[in-house]
Motif scaffolding. Structure first.
Motif, short mmCIF file in Angstrom:
data_model
loop_
_atom_site.label_atom_id
_atom_site.label_comp_id
_atom_site.label_asym_id
_atom_site.label_seq_id
_atom_site.Cartn_x
_atom_site.Cartn_y
_atom_site.Cartn_z
N UNK A 119 7.40 -6.60 -2.99
CA UNK A 119 7.16 -7.53 -4.10
C UNK A 119 5.72 -8.02 -4.08
N UNK A 120 5.20 -8.31 -2.89
CA UNK A 120 3.79 -8.74 -2.78
C UNK A 120 2.85 -7.66 -3.31
N UNK A 121 3.12 -6.41 -2.98
CA UNK A 121 2.27 -5.31 -3.47
C UNK A 121 2.32 -5.21 -4.99
N UNK A 122 3.50 -5.36 -5.57
CA UNK A 122 3.61 -5.33 -7.03
C UNK A 122 2.84 -6.50 -7.65
N UNK A 123 3.02 -7.69 -7.07
CA UNK A 123 2.36 -8.88 -7.62
C UNK A 123 0.84 -8.81 -7.47
N UNK A 124 0.36 -8.05 -6.50
CA UNK A 124 -1.09 -7.91 -6.30
C UNK A 124 -1.75 -7.02 -7.34
N UNK A 125 -0.96 -6.24 -8.07
CA UNK A 125 -1.54 -5.40 -9.11
C UNK A 125 -2.07 -6.28 -10.24
N UNK A 126 -3.28 -6.01 -10.69
CA UNK A 126 -3.92 -6.84 -11.71
C UNK A 126 -3.11 -6.95 -12.99
N UNK A 127 -2.45 -5.89 -13.41
CA UNK A 127 -1.75 -5.89 -14.69
C UNK A 127 -0.32 -6.43 -14.61
N UNK A 161 1.87 1.02 -10.79
CA UNK A 161 3.20 0.55 -10.41
C UNK A 161 3.99 1.70 -9.77
N UNK A 162 3.92 2.87 -10.35
CA UNK A 162 4.63 4.03 -9.78
C UNK A 162 4.13 4.31 -8.36
N UNK A 163 2.84 4.18 -8.14
CA UNK A 163 2.25 4.41 -6.83
C UNK A 163 2.83 3.45 -5.79
N UNK A 164 2.97 2.17 -6.15
CA UNK A 164 3.56 1.20 -5.22
C UNK A 164 5.00 1.59 -4.89
N UNK A 165 5.75 1.98 -5.91
CA UNK A 165 7.14 2.41 -5.67
C UNK A 165 7.19 3.62 -4.76
N UNK A 166 6.40 4.64 -5.07
CA UNK A 166 6.42 5.89 -4.31
C UNK A 166 6.04 5.67 -2.86
N UNK A 167 4.99 4.89 -2.62
CA UNK A 167 4.54 4.64 -1.25
C UNK A 167 5.52 3.81 -0.44
N UNK A 168 6.47 3.16 -1.14
CA UNK A 168 7.45 2.32 -0.45
C UNK A 168 8.86 2.87 -0.54
N UNK A 169 8.97 4.17 -0.83
CA UNK A 169 10.26 4.83 -0.80
C UNK A 169 11.14 4.60 -2.01
N UNK A 170 10.58 4.14 -3.11
CA UNK A 170 11.37 3.89 -4.31
C UNK A 170 10.96 4.79 -5.45
N UNK A 171 11.60 4.60 -6.57
CA UNK A 171 11.23 5.33 -7.78
C UNK A 171 11.49 4.44 -8.98
N UNK A 172 10.72 4.69 -10.04
CA UNK A 172 10.87 3.89 -11.25
C UNK A 172 11.94 4.48 -12.15
N UNK A 173 12.68 3.59 -12.78
CA UNK A 173 13.64 4.01 -13.80
C UNK A 173 12.94 3.96 -15.15
N UNK A 174 13.56 4.49 -16.16
CA UNK A 174 12.98 4.48 -17.50
C UNK A 174 12.95 3.08 -18.09
N UNK A 175 12.17 2.92 -19.13
CA UNK A 175 12.03 1.62 -19.81
C UNK A 175 13.41 1.14 -20.27
N UNK A 176 13.72 -0.10 -19.94
CA UNK A 176 14.98 -0.71 -20.36
C UNK A 176 16.18 -0.36 -19.51
N UNK A 177 16.00 0.42 -18.46
CA UNK A 177 17.13 0.90 -17.66
C UNK A 177 17.86 -0.20 -16.90
N UNK A 178 17.19 -1.27 -16.55
CA UNK A 178 17.85 -2.34 -15.80
C UNK A 178 17.87 -3.66 -16.58
N UNK A 179 17.42 -3.64 -17.81
CA UNK A 179 17.36 -4.87 -18.61
C UNK A 179 18.72 -5.54 -18.72
N UNK A 180 19.78 -4.75 -18.77
CA UNK A 180 21.13 -5.31 -18.89
C UNK A 180 21.57 -6.08 -17.65
N UNK A 181 20.83 -5.97 -16.56
CA UNK A 181 21.18 -6.64 -15.32
C UNK A 181 20.52 -8.01 -15.17
#
Length: 163
Positions: free
Chosen positions: A134-142, A25-45
């Motif tokens: 989103x397609x790249x994320x959805x293509x990940x098996x897990x 998941x981090x790899x998909x974010x990095x290759x697409x100019x994004x970064x992951x937040x910590x666990x639960x960081x956006x749950x409130x949204x």
């Protein structure tokens, strides 16, 4: 939960190897100019809701509304040829069973995460980038589900889908 490309995404992952999944998941974010937040960081949204769609053809809206309200449904909206029904997660199965008992079979029924606010996307290039991401994320098996908070303008979405 993650943040990337200027928008927020909530994702669900089912895995037997957490390190591999996080890395993918981090790899998909990095290759697409994004970064992951910590666990639960956006749950409130996002809010966990039951979401049921039924075909509106030949169905009386008042009858559906009555079934939904009596079973504990929260909201019902008509969108073109279908009804969207929202429930609290605890009332989800009661609403689905009430509809089925009333002879109305849902075309889709699932528990989802709905964003509290949506980010409008009116730029075609950005829309294509978000769809690809989103397609790249959805293509990940897990990865089981991806819940973005963007709303692509219908004209742009139609133009992209025509190609």
């Amino acid at each position: 939960m993650s943040r990337g490309l200027g928008d927020v995404y909530k994702r669900q992952v089912l895995t037997d190897n957490k390190n591999r999944s996080v890395s993918d998941v981090r790899n998909v974010f990095t290759k697409n100019g994004g970064s992951m937040a910590g666990a639960g960081a956006v749950a409130h949204m996002f809010q966990r809701k039951g979401q049921v769609f039924i075909n509106a053809d030949g169905v009386d809206e008042d009858d559906v509304f009555e079934l939904v309200v009596e079973a504990g449904g929260e909201d019902m909206q008509r969108d073109a040829e279908q009804f969207e029904i929202l429930t609290e997660p605890t009332e989800f199965m009661a609403v689905v069973e009430a509809l089925s008992g009333g002879g109305i079979e849902p075309t889709s029924a699932e528990l989802v995460f709905l964003p509290d606010t949506e980010v409008p996307v009116s730029d075609r290039k950005q829309a294509e980038s978000l769809i690809r991401f989103v397609d790249l994320l959805e293509d990940l098996d897990d990865v089981q589900n991806v819940y973005p908070n963007f709303n692509i303008d219908d004209e742009i979405l139609d133009a992209i889908n025509e190609e």
